[in-house]
Design a protein around this motif. Structure first.
Motif, PDB file in Angstrom:
ATOM      1  N   THR A  32       0.833  -1.208   0.000  1.00 19.17           N
ATOM      2  CA  THR A  32       0.000   0.000   0.000  1.00 19.17           C
ATOM      3  C   THR A  32       0.866   1.256   0.000  1.00 19.17           C
ATOM      4  OG1 THR A  32      -1.692  -1.199   1.235  1.00 19.17           O
ATOM      5  CG2 THR A  32      -1.855   1.207   1.216  1.00 19.17           C
ATOM      6  N   LEU A  33       1.927   1.252   0.789  1.00 23.50           N
ATOM      7  CA  LEU A  33       2.834   2.396   0.826  1.00 23.50           C
ATOM      8  C   LEU A  33       3.525   2.592  -0.518  1.00 23.50           C
ATOM      9  CD1 LEU A  33       4.209   4.638   2.482  1.00 23.50           C
ATOM     10  CD2 LEU A  33       5.957   2.946   3.085  1.00 23.50           C
ATOM     11  N   ALA A  34       3.911   1.483  -1.158  1.00 22.56           N
ATOM     12  CA  ALA A  34       4.552   1.585  -2.469  1.00 22.56           C
ATOM     13  C   ALA A  34       3.586   2.158  -3.507  1.00 22.56           C
ATOM     14  CB  ALA A  34       5.049   0.216  -2.910  1.00 22.56           C
ATOM     15  N   ARG A  35       2.313   1.703  -3.499  1.00 24.10           N
ATOM     16  CA  ARG A  35       1.322   2.248  -4.433  1.00 24.10           C
ATOM     17  C   ARG A  35       1.075   3.735  -4.178  1.00 24.10           C
ATOM     18  NH1 ARG A  35      -3.615  -0.897  -3.572  1.00 24.10           N
ATOM     19  NH2 ARG A  35      -2.354  -2.314  -2.392  1.00 24.10           N
ATOM     20  N   PHE A  36       0.990   4.107  -2.910  1.00 17.17           N
ATOM     21  CA  PHE A  36       0.777   5.512  -2.568  1.00 17.17           C
ATOM     22  C   PHE A  36       1.943   6.372  -3.038  1.00 17.17           C
ATOM     23  CE2 PHE A  36       1.563   9.002   0.437  1.00 17.17           C
ATOM     24  CZ  PHE A  36       0.434   9.753   0.204  1.00 17.17           C
ATOM     25  N   ALA A  40       1.694   9.359  -5.772  1.00 12.26           N
ATOM     26  CA  ALA A  40       2.102  10.717  -5.401  1.00 12.26           C
ATOM     27  C   ALA A  40       3.156  11.232  -6.378  1.00 12.26           C
ATOM     28  CB  ALA A  40       2.646  10.733  -3.977  1.00 12.26           C
ATOM     29  N   ARG A  41       4.098  10.374  -6.749  1.00 14.12           N
ATOM     30  CA  ARG A  41       5.134  10.774  -7.699  1.00 14.12           C
ATOM     31  C   ARG A  41       4.523  11.116  -9.062  1.00 14.12           C
ATOM     32  NH1 ARG A  41       8.650   6.326  -7.876  1.00 14.12           N
ATOM     33  NH2 ARG A  41       9.411   7.023  -5.872  1.00 14.12           N
ATOM     34  N   GLU A  42       3.560  10.296  -9.530  1.00 13.36           N
ATOM     35  CA  GLU A  42       2.893  10.558 -10.810  1.00 13.36           C
ATOM     36  C   GLU A  42       2.090  11.859 -10.743  1.00 13.36           C
ATOM     37  OE1 GLU A  42       0.557   7.119 -11.555  1.00 13.36           O
ATOM     38  OE2 GLU A  42       2.279   5.872 -12.089  1.00 13.36           O
ATOM     39  N   TYR A  43       1.411  12.087  -9.616  1.00 14.70           N
ATOM     40  CA  TYR A  43       0.625  13.311  -9.454  1.00 14.70           C
ATOM     41  C   TYR A  43       1.531  14.544  -9.504  1.00 14.70           C
ATOM     42  CZ  TYR A  43      -2.257  16.895  -7.313  1.00 14.70           C
ATOM     43  OH  TYR A  43      -2.931  18.062  -7.066  1.00 14.70           O
ATOM     44  N   LEU A  44       2.645  14.491  -8.788  1.00 17.81           N
ATOM     45  CA  LEU A  44       3.561  15.634  -8.773  1.00 17.81           C
ATOM     46  C   LEU A  44       4.190  15.860 -10.143  1.00 17.81           C
ATOM     47  CD1 LEU A  44       5.260  15.150  -5.306  1.00 17.81           C
ATOM     48  CD2 LEU A  44       3.591  16.875  -5.970  1.00 17.81           C
ATOM     49  N   ARG A  45       4.531  14.780 -10.838  1.00 23.35           N
ATOM     50  CA  ARG A  45       5.104  14.914 -12.171  1.00 23.35           C
ATOM     51  C   ARG A  45       4.075  15.538 -13.127  1.00 23.35           C
ATOM     52  NH1 ARG A  45       6.787   9.721 -13.388  1.00 23.35           N
ATOM     53  NH2 ARG A  45       8.622  10.134 -12.131  1.00 23.35           N
ATOM     54  N   GLY A  46       2.815  15.087 -13.017  1.00 23.92           N
ATOM     55  CA  GLY A  46       1.757  15.651 -13.857  1.00 23.92           C
ATOM     56  C   GLY A  46       1.505  17.122 -13.549  1.00 23.92           C
ATOM     57  N   ALA A  47       1.539  17.478 -12.262  1.00 26.81           N
ATOM     58  CA  ALA A  47       1.340  18.883 -11.882  1.00 26.81           C
ATOM     59  C   ALA A  47       2.472  19.738 -12.429  1.00 26.81           C
ATOM     60  CB  ALA A  47       1.261  19.002 -10.365  1.00 26.81           C
ATOM     61  N   ARG A  48       3.685  19.235 -12.357  1.00 28.43           N
ATOM     62  CA  ARG A  48       4.823  19.996 -12.878  1.00 28.43           C
ATOM     63  C   ARG A  48       4.713  20.158 -14.394  1.00 28.43           C
ATOM     64  NH1 ARG A  48      11.280  19.541 -12.035  1.00 28.43           N
ATOM     65  NH2 ARG A  48      11.736  21.015 -13.672  1.00 28.43           N
ATOM     66  N   ASP A  49       4.302  19.102 -15.068  1.00 29.61           N
ATOM     67  CA  ASP A  49       4.135  19.188 -16.518  1.00 29.61           C
ATOM     68  C   ASP A  49       3.052  20.195 -16.896  1.00 29.61           C
ATOM     69  OD1 ASP A  49       6.127  17.333 -16.852  1.00 29.61           O
ATOM     70  OD2 ASP A  49       4.752  15.633 -17.137  1.00 29.61           O
ATOM     71  N   ARG A  50       1.955  20.217 -16.120  1.00 27.90           N
ATOM     72  CA  ARG A  50       0.877  21.184 -16.404  1.00 27.90           C
ATOM     73  C   ARG A  50       1.353  22.612 -16.193  1.00 27.90           C
ATOM     74  NH1 ARG A  50      -2.383  17.331 -13.687  1.00 27.90           N
ATOM     75  NH2 ARG A  50      -2.161  18.548 -11.800  1.00 27.90           N
ATOM     76  N   VAL A  51       2.099  22.841 -15.113  1.00 26.43           N
ATOM     77  CA  VAL A  51       2.618  24.192 -14.859  1.00 26.43           C
ATOM     78  C   VAL A  51       3.594  24.590 -15.960  1.00 26.43           C
ATOM     79  CG1 VAL A  51       4.075  25.543 -13.303  1.00 26.43           C
ATOM     80  CG2 VAL A  51       2.261  24.124 -12.373  1.00 26.43           C
TER      81      VAL A  51
END
Length: 129
Positions: A32-36, A40-51
């Motif tokens: 569960t920790l590994a999936r989280f 989180a890493r994918e979300y942050l990468r996507g947010a950075r790409d959007r910015v």
């Protein structure tokens, strides 16, 4: 270093968590920790790409270290603000302001208002206060 924690402290916290969780549930919690972490890493990468997409070429020009809130020092900001040179009114600006005030066509000067003679009491509106 991660938020002020050293590797030794993280290791101690991990050992204590493993003892509390137990060997039966530990693999499930680790998964569960590994999936989280992956999400989180994918979300942050996507947010950075959007910015980066929104800002365009300006994204690479921004000095992100200057925007770090940990560098915020109110004393430095106030010191710099106080050391800034304030505009000093000049004689020409003061005389221009007096000339504007003397004309009654100006919207902020009431009709009949003029210059006051020294020693004369200015009008007072008791309802305005």
């Amino acid at each position: 270093m991660f938020f002020g924690l050293t590797i030794e402290k993280l290791l101690v916290i991990g050992v204590i968590a493993a003892l509390l969780v137990g060997p039966e549930r530990l693999p499930r919690y680790a998964e569960t920790l590994a999936r989280f972490t992956t999400r989180a890493r994918e979300y942050l990468r996507g947010a950075r790409d959007r910015v980066k997409e929104e800002m365009g070429d300006e994204f690479d020009d921004v000095d992100w270290r200057t925007l770090d809130p940990r560098r915020y020092d109110p004393r430095r900001i106030i010191r710099e603000a106080l050391l800034d040179d304030a505009p000093v009114p000049t004689v020409r600006a003061a005389s221009a302001g007096a000339a504007i005030a003397a004309t009654s066509s100006s919207p902020w000067v009431p009709e009949g208002a003029g210059t006051f003679v020294p020693g004369e009491t200015p009008p007072f509106d008791s309802e305005a206060t």
